[in-house]
Motif scaffolding. Sequence first.
Motif, short mmCIF file in Angstrom:
data_model
loop_
_atom_site.label_atom_id
_atom_site.label_comp_id
_atom_site.label_asym_id
_atom_site.label_seq_id
_atom_site.Cartn_x
_atom_site.Cartn_y
_atom_site.Cartn_z
N ARG A 16 0.83 -1.20 0.00
CA ARG A 16 0.00 0.00 0.00
C ARG A 16 0.87 1.25 0.00
N MET A 17 1.96 1.23 0.75
CA MET A 17 2.85 2.39 0.80
C MET A 17 3.45 2.67 -0.57
N GLU A 18 3.89 1.61 -1.26
CA GLU A 18 4.47 1.80 -2.59
C GLU A 18 3.43 2.29 -3.58
N MET A 19 2.20 1.80 -3.43
CA MET A 19 1.12 2.22 -4.32
C MET A 19 0.84 3.71 -4.18
N ILE A 20 0.72 4.19 -2.96
CA ILE A 20 0.43 5.60 -2.74
C ILE A 20 1.59 6.48 -3.18
N ASN A 21 2.83 5.99 -2.98
CA ASN A 21 4.01 6.75 -3.41
C ASN A 21 4.04 6.90 -4.93
N LYS A 22 3.69 5.82 -5.64
CA LYS A 22 3.70 5.86 -7.10
C LYS A 22 2.63 6.83 -7.63
N MET A 23 1.45 6.82 -7.02
CA MET A 23 0.40 7.72 -7.46
C MET A 23 0.76 9.17 -7.18
N GLU A 24 1.38 9.42 -6.04
CA GLU A 24 1.79 10.79 -5.72
C GLU A 24 2.91 11.26 -6.65
N ASP A 25 3.82 10.35 -7.03
CA ASP A 25 4.87 10.70 -7.99
C ASP A 25 4.27 11.07 -9.34
N ILE A 26 3.26 10.31 -9.77
CA ILE A 26 2.59 10.60 -11.04
C ILE A 26 1.90 11.95 -10.98
N ARG A 27 1.23 12.22 -9.87
CA ARG A 27 0.56 13.51 -9.70
C ARG A 27 1.57 14.65 -9.79
N ASN A 28 2.72 14.48 -9.14
CA ASN A 28 3.76 15.52 -9.18
C ASN A 28 4.33 15.69 -10.58
N ASP A 29 4.44 14.58 -11.32
CA ASP A 29 4.93 14.66 -12.71
C ASP A 29 4.01 15.53 -13.56
N ILE A 30 2.70 15.36 -13.38
CA ILE A 30 1.74 16.14 -14.16
C ILE A 30 1.83 17.61 -13.79
N VAL A 31 1.96 17.91 -12.49
CA VAL A 31 2.08 19.29 -12.04
C VAL A 31 3.33 19.93 -12.62
N ASN A 32 4.45 19.21 -12.57
CA ASN A 32 5.71 19.74 -13.10
C ASN A 32 5.62 19.99 -14.60
N LEU A 33 4.89 19.12 -15.31
CA LEU A 33 4.75 19.29 -16.75
C LEU A 33 3.89 20.52 -17.06
N MET A 34 2.83 20.72 -16.29
CA MET A 34 1.98 21.89 -16.51
C MET A 34 2.75 23.18 -16.25
N ASN A 35 3.70 23.12 -15.31
CA ASN A 35 4.49 24.30 -14.95
C ASN A 35 5.84 24.31 -15.63
N LYS A 36 5.94 23.58 -16.74
CA LYS A 36 7.21 23.43 -17.46
C LYS A 36 7.78 24.79 -17.84
N PRO A 37 9.10 25.02 -17.58
CA PRO A 37 9.71 26.30 -17.98
C PRO A 37 9.52 26.55 -19.47
N LEU A 38 9.36 27.80 -19.84
CA LEU A 38 9.08 28.15 -21.22
C LEU A 38 10.21 27.78 -22.16
N THR A 39 11.42 27.99 -21.73
CA THR A 39 12.57 27.71 -22.59
C THR A 39 13.81 27.53 -21.75
N ASP A 40 14.71 26.74 -22.24
CA ASP A 40 15.96 26.50 -21.52
C ASP A 40 17.01 27.56 -21.86
N LYS A 41 16.64 28.54 -22.68
CA LYS A 41 17.60 29.54 -23.12
C LYS A 41 17.18 30.92 -22.62
N ILE A 42 18.13 31.82 -22.52
CA ILE A 42 17.80 33.21 -22.20
C ILE A 42 17.18 33.83 -23.44
#
Length: 468
Positions: free
Chosen positions: A200-226
């Motif tokens: 159960r602990m591994e299951m909840i950790n995996k779901m939370e990791d996926i949730r964080n991945d989606i959040v990070n993708l939505m907030n993806k930096p616009l560009t890696d360059k100045i």
Amino acid sequence: MLPEVQDTILTVATPAGRSFHAVIRVSGSEAIPSIHEIFVPSANIKLENLQTFVSIKGCICLPAESLKIPAVLYVMRQPHSYTKEDIVEIHTLGGRPIGEMILQYILQKKEGLKDGLRLSRPGEFTKRAFLHGRIDLAQAEAIKNLIRSQSDSELDLAILQLSGNASLRIKDIQNKITSLCTYIEMSIDFSDQDIELISRMEMINKMEDIRNDIVNLMNKPLTDKISSEEIRTVLYGKPNVGKSSLINALLGEKRAIVSDRPGTTRDMVTGVLEIGSVCFKLTDIAGFDEAREPVFLQAREKAQGALKSAHLLLLVFAGNEKMDIQSLEINHSEVANNVIVVVNKCDLMPESSSFELPEEVKKYTVVYVSALTGEGLERLKTLMFDKVLAGQIERSNTLHFFNVYQKDAMQRSYERIEQAIASFRDTMSDEFIAMDLRMAVDILGEVVGEITTEDILDKIFQEFCIGK
């Protein structure tokens, strides 16, 4: 396959207006037969025998107009072309009128062709590239942005989107969800045998990791360059703290009126400061005081608008005045990494300092400067440049990596993951959890075009220009 995709499409790919060059683009099974009568090669070559990625010199013959125009024919055979269909391009002289004459002549000969031949609709070449698997939907959006880009930063962003990096990250998230869903569904199958395939602990950790991945993708930096786009920088503080003198000193020229009388600046003063590879658009807004006159209130309203749209905020204090008369009307909870505290008139600060910064601004970087002597100005410029270099400037109000439809899909997928986590914690049936996870995968598929509707496709591609 949609019936309309079986048609051969053609158009003038060059924009309207005067031009020394015209491009007629044709895509489909009848691409080569459709131009057979109008294009005459310079050499004795059969067009049907041409391989992919070849060019042939020749001329365009229009008997009705008695025209013979030099041209070059470019041939791209399926499946190696942009649309994964046979494509031919006629490159010839002239602007729109000649191109339209050629189109009209080709369309008159369509009765002798096996499949349909018609003019293309906006974005139809790119739509076919998507339908035939050359690109995904996110990359199709990137091509539209590439065509429309009007600045270096918009161009860099479109190229970054077109690289497919975002699509790969979305598919990686989908694979993680699918893998987790497989464990849950297997647990359902073996529920009567008391076998725990994943804790159960591994299951909840995996779901939370996926949730964080989606959040990070939505907030993806616009560009890696100045980017070369100007960074909107506002100098903000009470009247007579020296904002006008400071902007003049930074720009090295007199752009603002300087006076000992408080509140001299009643309109916004702007100038562009180039530091390294970055341009900062400096705005010296009117000082905020208690004036109630209509002209002052109007200036105050304009200043507040500039504050809301600022990328970088310079909070300016006067080092020779007590802090109790320099309180700033600003919501500190709304600013984070895009603030630099500037203590001006440091050359006038008393030795036994009664100057003490407010607690709420001590968390920001502080620099002491003198607009009069120039002390600290280079340090201030370095701090401004470093904030951009470190990616701390929030610029999402000008460019977005994902459009509103893509962000909406990711938000809905995120909510499904949240629901799955809540169901798991409430020890609800595994069937409900698996259903939410499957829906999260399907919703993400809307971004890359794995699951879509004709309405969505029409909405995307109708915003393209003709010939793309």
